[in-house]
Write a protein that holds these residues in place. Structure first.
Motif, PDB file in Angstrom:
ATOM      1  N   MET A 196       0.828  -1.210   0.000  1.00  0.00           N
ATOM      2  CA  MET A 196       0.000   0.000   0.000  1.00  0.00           C
ATOM      3  C   MET A 196       0.861   1.258   0.000  1.00  0.00           C
ATOM      4  O   MET A 196       0.633   2.191  -0.778  1.00  0.00           O
ATOM      5  N   ILE A 197       1.843   1.287   0.907  1.00  0.00           N
ATOM      6  CA  ILE A 197       2.704   2.466   1.026  1.00  0.00           C
ATOM      7  C   ILE A 197       3.462   2.704  -0.274  1.00  0.00           C
ATOM      8  O   ILE A 197       3.560   3.837  -0.767  1.00  0.00           O
ATOM      9  N   GLY A 198       4.001   1.631  -0.844  1.00  0.00           N
ATOM     10  CA  GLY A 198       4.736   1.771  -2.098  1.00  0.00           C
ATOM     11  C   GLY A 198       3.860   2.255  -3.232  1.00  0.00           C
ATOM     12  O   GLY A 198       4.244   3.144  -4.001  1.00  0.00           O
ATOM     13  N   ARG A 199       2.669   1.699  -3.365  1.00  0.00           N
ATOM     14  CA  ARG A 199       1.766   2.111  -4.440  1.00  0.00           C
ATOM     15  C   ARG A 199       1.264   3.538  -4.239  1.00  0.00           C
ATOM     16  O   ARG A 199       0.895   4.224  -5.206  1.00  0.00           O
ATOM     17  N   ALA A 200       1.233   4.000  -2.985  1.00  0.00           N
ATOM     18  CA  ALA A 200       0.784   5.361  -2.693  1.00  0.00           C
ATOM     19  C   ALA A 200       1.884   6.393  -2.888  1.00  0.00           C
ATOM     20  O   ALA A 200       1.665   7.584  -2.641  1.00  0.00           O
TER      21      ALA A 200
END
Length: 334
Positions: free
Chosen positions: A235-239
């Protein structure tokens, strides 16, 4: 030391003592598991069986749970769920007329994104096999942590059992929705949800492309963080962020000491709890002088993600990505 009587344990003081002992035992267990190199407390237990596989694209189908096979001749008519992930997916499959039970957490906004989606006629289940069997389901969806004995009891009562596992990537969520759609005869709705996830993630990806990636620390209310191998890391990476748990060599979900958290120099901190700025959303970070020199605190980049979204392993996890991206890159307007 004298052994307490049963009457003593029934008093408020006795109940408090019992709870304290239970919490102490749990803390000890988690502490011991945290000593396992490269393993989280839950992953170290290695108790999560493989998710159910589905053979065939049309009925009759076969469900594969390990070596066991169950035939499903027609679309199930009495569906029970004891897993929040399944509740959330079923709510958007729009097949409530075929649902006889959902998990007791379906109505809890702290755990579920399906609050208010199921009519009161649908039973709320606590997970006991006997209460599930009493509904005469022909298809029961359980979590990856459901005991094998409970699964066997459900199967012996005539219910097909679909085990979710625990999806820890968007690819796994996509496959879970696909399999459930096939198994329940809801392929069109499943495909629509899968397309929704893809579209939302692609929109976020376009909005954060080429932008600097701030250093993000996820910190749960219980003092845990998540590294590679978890959905939160993805999630953090995609955000458009960089998960600083990676710098600490953390894999899976593990407890995080204050000293290590400070040393990771986060530029943004993501927590779970109430609305941003409320006392429970920041875990005392603003009030703790030890955090005062951390860039995330100095710049006010402390963000409280709705706990139901942070915990979600359904299509709602894509909503969490969009929310995190909006916080990390407010200028991008994803």
């Amino acid at each position: 030391m004298p052994k307490p009587s049963r009457d003593a344990l029934r008093t408020p003081e006795g109940a408090i003592a019992l709870r304290a002992c239970a919490l102490a035992g749990l803390a000890l267990l988690l502490g011991l598991l945290a000593l396992l190199p490269g393993e989280s407390a839950l992953r170290g237990l290695r108790v999560v069986p493989e998710a159910t596989r589905v053979s065939g694209e049309r009925f009759p189908l076969e469900l594969h749970n390990g070596a066991a096979r169950t035939s499903v001749a027609t679309p199930p008519r009495r569906i029970a769920s004891v897993a929040v992930t399944a509740d959330e997916i079923l709510a958007d499959f729009a097949i409530s007329e075929r649902i006889v039970g959902v998990s007791r957490f379906a109505d809890d906004p702290r755990a579920s994104s399906a609050v208010g989606r199921f009519p009161s006629r649908i039973t709320r289940l606590h997970g006991e096999a006997e209460s599930i069997v009493s509904l005469s389901p022909d298809f029961t969806i359980v979590s990856g942590y459901t005991h094998a004995e409970r699964v066997a009891l459900l199967e012996s009562a005539g219910s097909a059992v679909f085990r979710l596992g625990r999806p820890q990537s968007f690819a796994a969520i996509d496959e879970t929705i696909r399999r459930l759609g096939v198994a329940l005869g809801a392929r069109e709705r499943a495909d629509a949800l899968r397309a929704q996830i893809e579209e939302r993630l692609e929109t976020v990806a376009r909005s954060v492309a080429g932008r600097p990636r701030p250093r993000v620390l996820f910190l749960s209310w219980a003092g845990y963080t998540s590294g590679p191998g978890t959905l939160l890391d993805e999630m953090i990476g995609r955000a458009g962020g960089y998960n600083v748990a990676r710098d600490a060599g953390i894999e899976g979900t593990m407890p995080l000491s204050l000293e290590l958290a400070l040393s990771l120099r986060p530029e943004a901190v993501l927590t779970t709890g109430g609305a941003p700025g409320s006392a429970d959303s920041e875990p005392g970070l603003r009030r703790d002088p030890r955090w005062s020199q951390v860039e995330a605190v100095r710049s006010g980049r402390l963000f409280a993600l709705d706990s139901a979204l942070a915990l979600s392993t359904s299509h709602h996890a894509a909503r969490a990505v969009a929310q995190i991206a909006a916080w990390l890159h407010p200028e991008s307007g994803p």
